[in-house]
Write a protein that holds these residues in place. Structure first.
Motif, PDB file in Angstrom:
ATOM      1  N   GLY A  42       0.995  -1.091  -0.103  1.00 36.34           N
ATOM      2  CA  GLY A  42      -0.010  -0.208   0.092  1.00 36.34           C
ATOM      3  C   GLY A  42       0.827   1.304   0.000  1.00 36.34           C
ATOM      4  O   GLY A  42       0.535   2.178  -0.577  1.00 36.34           O
ATOM      5  N   ALA A  43       1.835   1.261   0.682  1.00 36.61           N
ATOM      6  CA  ALA A  43       2.825   2.205   0.810  1.00 36.61           C
ATOM      7  C   ALA A  43       3.355   2.633  -0.619  1.00 36.61           C
ATOM      8  O   ALA A  43       3.690   3.723  -1.106  1.00 36.61           O
ATOM      9  N   LEU A  44       3.835   1.424  -1.081  1.00 31.69           N
ATOM     10  CA  LEU A  44       4.377   1.550  -2.568  1.00 31.69           C
ATOM     11  C   LEU A  44       3.533   2.041  -3.493  1.00 31.69           C
ATOM     12  O   LEU A  44       3.845   2.675  -4.525  1.00 31.69           O
ATOM     13  N   VAL A  45       2.104   1.785  -3.532  1.00 26.06           N
ATOM     14  CA  VAL A  45       1.402   2.210  -4.372  1.00 26.06           C
ATOM     15  C   VAL A  45       1.322   3.739  -4.349  1.00 26.06           C
ATOM     16  O   VAL A  45       1.094   4.513  -5.404  1.00 26.06           O
ATOM     17  N   PHE A  46       1.319   4.273  -3.105  1.00 27.64           N
ATOM     18  CA  PHE A  46       1.523   5.911  -2.926  1.00 27.64           C
ATOM     19  C   PHE A  46       2.577   6.450  -3.388  1.00 27.64           C
ATOM     20  O   PHE A  46       2.743   7.366  -4.271  1.00 27.64           O
ATOM     21  N   VAL A  47       3.843   5.739  -3.389  1.00 32.58           N
ATOM     22  CA  VAL A  47       4.912   6.139  -3.727  1.00 32.58           C
ATOM     23  C   VAL A  47       4.989   6.329  -5.203  1.00 32.58           C
ATOM     24  O   VAL A  47       5.366   7.347  -6.059  1.00 32.58           O
ATOM     25  N   CYS A  48       4.573   5.223  -5.799  1.00 32.75           N
ATOM     26  CA  CYS A  48       4.299   4.912  -7.481  1.00 32.75           C
ATOM     27  C   CYS A  48       3.603   5.780  -8.065  1.00 32.75           C
ATOM     28  O   CYS A  48       3.596   6.413  -9.342  1.00 32.75           O
ATOM     29  N   THR A  53       7.221  10.783  -8.969  1.00 30.11           N
ATOM     30  CA  THR A  53       7.611   9.244  -9.409  1.00 30.11           C
ATOM     31  C   THR A  53       7.203   9.072 -10.648  1.00 30.11           C
ATOM     32  O   THR A  53       8.167   8.329 -11.260  1.00 30.11           O
ATOM     33  N   LEU A  54       6.149   9.215 -11.104  1.00 31.49           N
ATOM     34  CA  LEU A  54       5.542   8.930 -12.229  1.00 31.49           C
ATOM     35  C   LEU A  54       6.468   9.532 -13.547  1.00 31.49           C
ATOM     36  O   LEU A  54       7.088   8.895 -14.451  1.00 31.49           O
ATOM     37  N   SER A  55       6.935  10.927 -13.275  1.00 32.02           N
ATOM     38  CA  SER A  55       7.695  11.543 -14.229  1.00 32.02           C
ATOM     39  C   SER A  55       9.072  10.985 -14.348  1.00 32.02           C
ATOM     40  O   SER A  55       9.799  10.792 -15.428  1.00 32.02           O
ATOM     41  N   ALA A  56       9.807  10.536 -13.155  1.00 31.21           N
ATOM     42  CA  ALA A  56      11.039   9.828 -13.131  1.00 31.21           C
ATOM     43  C   ALA A  56      10.963   8.419 -13.773  1.00 31.21           C
ATOM     44  O   ALA A  56      12.083   8.324 -14.598  1.00 31.21           O
ATOM     45  N   VAL A  57       9.868   7.759 -13.361  1.00 28.04           N
ATOM     46  CA  VAL A  57       9.881   6.493 -14.253  1.00 28.04           C
ATOM     47  C   VAL A  57       9.656   6.730 -15.624  1.00 28.04           C
ATOM     48  O   VAL A  57      10.383   6.088 -16.490  1.00 28.04           O
ATOM     49  N   ASN A  58       9.025   7.356 -16.093  1.00 25.13           N
ATOM     50  CA  ASN A  58       8.659   7.693 -17.542  1.00 25.13           C
ATOM     51  C   ASN A  58      10.102   8.019 -18.224  1.00 25.13           C
ATOM     52  O   ASN A  58      10.470   7.630 -19.170  1.00 25.13           O
ATOM     53  N   ARG A  59      10.850   9.144 -17.481  1.00 17.98           N
ATOM     54  CA  ARG A  59      12.078   9.521 -18.258  1.00 17.98           C
ATOM     55  C   ARG A  59      13.171   8.310 -18.072  1.00 17.98           C
ATOM     56  O   ARG A  59      13.863   8.222 -18.909  1.00 17.98           O
ATOM     57  N   LEU A  60      13.254   7.601 -17.117  1.00 19.85           N
ATOM     58  CA  LEU A  60      14.301   6.639 -16.922  1.00 19.85           C
ATOM     59  C   LEU A  60      14.224   5.607 -17.977  1.00 19.85           C
ATOM     60  O   LEU A  60      14.823   4.931 -18.570  1.00 19.85           O
ATOM     61  N   THR A  61      12.709   5.005 -18.197  1.00 21.78           N
ATOM     62  CA  THR A  61      12.555   3.797 -18.903  1.00 21.78           C
ATOM     63  C   THR A  61      12.307   4.432 -20.552  1.00 21.78           C
ATOM     64  O   THR A  61      12.580   3.541 -21.329  1.00 21.78           O
ATOM     65  N   ASN A  65       4.321   7.501 -20.240  1.00 22.73           N
ATOM     66  CA  ASN A  65       3.350   6.750 -19.134  1.00 22.73           C
ATOM     67  C   ASN A  65       3.595   5.438 -18.609  1.00 22.73           C
ATOM     68  O   ASN A  65       2.479   4.687 -18.415  1.00 22.73           O
ATOM     69  N   PHE A  66       4.720   5.165 -18.598  1.00 24.31           N
ATOM     70  CA  PHE A  66       5.113   3.580 -18.222  1.00 24.31           C
ATOM     71  C   PHE A  66       4.716   3.731 -16.732  1.00 24.31           C
ATOM     72  O   PHE A  66       4.614   2.453 -16.500  1.00 24.31           O
ATOM     73  N   GLY A  67       4.739   4.700 -16.211  1.00 30.38           N
ATOM     74  CA  GLY A  67       4.345   4.762 -14.493  1.00 30.38           C
ATOM     75  C   GLY A  67       2.940   4.432 -14.455  1.00 30.38           C
ATOM     76  O   GLY A  67       2.552   3.931 -13.262  1.00 30.38           O
ATOM     77  N   ALA A  68       1.978   4.427 -15.317  1.00 27.15           N
ATOM     78  CA  ALA A  68       0.682   4.071 -15.126  1.00 27.15           C
ATOM     79  C   ALA A  68       0.450   2.539 -15.005  1.00 27.15           C
ATOM     80  O   ALA A  68      -0.019   1.788 -13.934  1.00 27.15           O
ATOM     81  N   PRO A  69       1.233   1.616 -15.912  1.00 27.62           N
ATOM     82  CA  PRO A  69       0.962  -0.032 -15.713  1.00 27.62           C
ATOM     83  C   PRO A  69       1.793  -0.183 -14.214  1.00 27.62           C
ATOM     84  O   PRO A  69       1.353  -1.240 -13.628  1.00 27.62           O
ATOM     85  N   LEU A  70       2.776   0.472 -14.158  1.00 30.15           N
ATOM     86  CA  LEU A  70       3.545   0.088 -12.892  1.00 30.15           C
ATOM     87  C   LEU A  70       2.688   0.431 -11.601  1.00 30.15           C
ATOM     88  O   LEU A  70       2.510  -0.555 -10.605  1.00 30.15           O
ATOM     89  N   THR A  71       2.033   1.354 -11.700  1.00 36.19           N
ATOM     90  CA  THR A  71       1.314   2.044 -10.432  1.00 36.19           C
ATOM     91  C   THR A  71      -0.232   0.994 -10.338  1.00 36.19           C
ATOM     92  O   THR A  71      -0.333   0.607  -9.241  1.00 36.19           O
ATOM     93  N   TYR A  72      -0.720   0.835 -11.735  1.00 39.84           N
ATOM     94  CA  TYR A  72      -1.979  -0.106 -11.619  1.00 39.84           C
ATOM     95  C   TYR A  72      -1.551  -1.584 -11.283  1.00 39.84           C
ATOM     96  O   TYR A  72      -2.197  -2.155 -10.425  1.00 39.84           O
ATOM     97  N   GLY A  73      -0.354  -2.006 -11.633  1.00 37.43           N
ATOM     98  CA  GLY A  73      -0.095  -3.461 -11.363  1.00 37.43           C
ATOM     99  C   GLY A  73       0.294  -3.414  -9.806  1.00 37.43           C
ATOM    100  O   GLY A  73      -0.154  -4.336  -9.021  1.00 37.43           O
ATOM    101  N   MET A  74       0.899  -2.262  -9.266  1.00 32.86           N
ATOM    102  CA  MET A  74       1.084  -2.292  -7.884  1.00 32.86           C
ATOM    103  C   MET A  74      -0.142  -2.322  -7.057  1.00 32.86           C
ATOM    104  O   MET A  74      -0.248  -2.951  -6.054  1.00 32.86           O
ATOM    105  N   LEU A  75      -1.186  -1.480  -7.311  1.00 25.57           N
ATOM    106  CA  LEU A  75      -2.339  -1.373  -6.655  1.00 25.57           C
ATOM    107  C   LEU A  75      -3.257  -2.841  -6.958  1.00 25.57           C
ATOM    108  O   LEU A  75      -3.636  -3.256  -5.835  1.00 25.57           O
TER     109      LEU A  75
END
Length: 391
Positions: A42-48, A53-61, A65-75
């Motif tokens: 649950g804490a990781l869901v909030f972080v993601c 975090t979304l902007s950093a994930v999108n930039r690194l990968t 919008n790669f942060g979207a499936p990451l967040t939804y998968g974590m949820l």
């Protein structure tokens, strides 16, 4: 908004530390493990889900919008962990629990795979950090992905609501309070987060704009629900510990007068100094030291002083027990005075046993300390002072 989300995730995650009595040890209780896993996810869901975090994930990968499936998968993993928590909480045979856990993990594992596949098929190219759900509400494959993750989360939370309602009727005390807090947190998630998301999506499908429900209402309500849930998880374990610490601190302060009276006579070794010691440790050391001091003063105990003080207390209308404790306080005070003056011990040592040495715990010592305080207050009253009597 990222700061609020990060704060909610941090508080949610810290509750896991509270649940572990020994954080460095590997917990073996399946219920404790599943509870901590649910809290961490649950804490990781909030972080993601935080825009930073979304902007950093999108930039690194390098994928928009790669942060979207990451967040939804974590949820979805968090939703799965809630159901696993309920399975372990309900109990049953190990084989049954293992079978239900594996089925739940398989179902939500398939859901996570479906989210990734749908995102890949959609290939959204416009980065959206706060309004992705509503912006892509009518986009093929993205639409299905969004609905799918919401349905998976709703299924888990609704089941947990039903179980919490049932169990809160069967248990009492702090466990019932904790269940009701968890239920409140889940209802905040259902009404404030899920319903807001569903309403905003349906509005988009019908050609209306209620995006503020998804971007402005859902995130803070989800954070509030998570904080309430974390309080429900930790309250049944945290509150008894807090109350015990308070009792220890009260006893530690209560023993102050007695400790100041006998500390010069105590030879108990001091414990190793630490930056912070729990009240229980300090209380135990003070109790041992006081008993050692009383033992050292025993050769100076004067039964005559004790008997005169007891008779005086009985004459004042005190109960037999109160008179005994007051007499013991007078005897201890007299023995401490003579020992501090380096007088010779009594030729015939007293065989009398103090009440504080006959009872377990610190209760008897605290009574003796209170009697010492009263005797000192009485001694400070000037002679000839007229005391008002009720009437």
């Amino acid at each position: 908004m990222s700061l609020v989300v990060y704060l909610a995730g941090a508080v949610f995650g810290l509750s896991c530390v509270v649940l572990l009595r020994r954080p460095l040890a590997v917990p073996r209780n399946p219920l404790t493990v599943s509870t901590c896993v649910a809290i961490v996810l649950g804490a990781l869901v909030f972080v993601c889900s935080a825009p930073l975090t979304l902007s950093a994930v999108n930039r690194l990968t390098g994928i928009a919008n790669f942060g979207a499936p990451l967040t939804y998968g974590m949820l979805s993993a968090y939703s799965c962990s809630l159901l696993v928590l309920l399975i372990n909480w309900r109990g049953g045979t190990p084989a049954r629990i293992r079978r239900l856990v594996l089925r739940t993990m398989a179902a939500y594992g398939a859901l996570i795979v479906a989210i990734v596949v749908l995102f890949t098929l959609a290939g959204p190219s416009t980065e959206r950090l706060t309004d992705l759900d509503t912006y892509y509400a009518n986009t093929p494959y993205m639409r299905e992905m969004i609905v799918l993750y919401l349905l998976g989360h709703s299924a888990a939370t609704l089941v947990m609501c039903a179980v919490c309602v049932t169990w809160s009727r069967e248990v009492t005390g702090l466990l019932r309070t904790g269940l009701r807090l968890i239920l409140t947190g889940i209802l905040l998630d259902v009404v404030g987060f899920q319903l807001a998301k569903y309403t905003a999506l349906v509005a988009r499908w019908s050609g209306h704009d209620l995006d503020f429900l998804s971007t402005g209402v859902a995130p803070p309500m989800a954070s509030l629900g998570a904080l309430t849930c974390s309080l429900g998880f930790v309250l049944p374990r945290l509150l008894p510990v807090a109350l015990a610490c308070r009792r220890d601190l009260d006893d530690l302060r209560g023993l102050g007068p007695l400790w100041s009276e006998v500390r010069f006579a105590s030879l108990a070794p001091k414990p190793p100094m630490a930056v912070w010691q729990p009240p229980r440790v300090r209380l135990h050391w003070r109790e041992v030291s006081i008993h050692d001091g009383l033992l050292a003063l025993a050769p100076y105990f004067d039964d005559g002083v004790r008997e005169r003080a007891r008779d005086a207390a009985l004459h004042e209308g005190r109960s037999a027990h109160e008179a005994r404790v007051a007499a013991e306080a007078a005897m201890v005070s007299d023995a401490a005075r003579r020992a501090a003056a380096h007088e010779e011990p009594r030729t015939t040592p007293s065989t009398y046993r103090l009440h504080a040495t006959e009872v377990a715990g610190t209760g008897g010592l605290v009574e003796l300390a209170q009697a010492l305080t009263r005797s000192r207050l009485t001694a400070t009253v000037p002679e000839g002072t007229v005391r008002a009597t009720p009437g």
